[in-house]
Design a protein around this motif. Structure first.
Motif: not given
Length: 108
Positions: A53-57
């Motif tokens: 979730t650092e780079n995904l919604p």
């Protein structure tokens, strides 16, 4: 790479749910090994979900994570725990897989 991490996190969700299922079927010392597997799989799954979730919604990642866990757990139940494989169960598993793929396709 984040999608791959998310998929692996979902597979560990399947592992922790399966460990719970096996723990219900066993007795004695063996049950503690299944609970240890549950805790280990749960920890790994959560850490990988956090990383993904650092780079995904978060909404998309959580939906995909739970979807992979749900589909995988149902399939594990059918193949390992002898759960019924009725037409409607298979139908809704397929629609869930379609929804997971759809979320992947519409996410940036």
């Amino acid at each position: 790479m984040h999608w791959f991490i998310l998929i692996v996190a979902g597979l560990f969700e399947v592992a922790f749910a399966s460990c719970l299922g096996k723990a219900k079927e066993t007795t004695g010392v063996e049950v503690y090994w299944w609970y240890a597997g549950f805790l280990l799989s749960l920890s790994i799954s959560m850490l990988l979900l956090i990383k993904a979730t650092e780079n995904l919604p978060i909404g998309t990642a959580y939906a995909v994570w739970t979807g992979i866990g749900a589909v995988g757990t149902v399939l594990m139940g059918i193949f390992l725990f002898k759960d019924p494989a009725s037409f409607w169960r298979i139908f809704f598993i397929i629609t869930l897989i379609g929804s997971i793929l759809g979320l992947k396709l519409v996410s940036h």
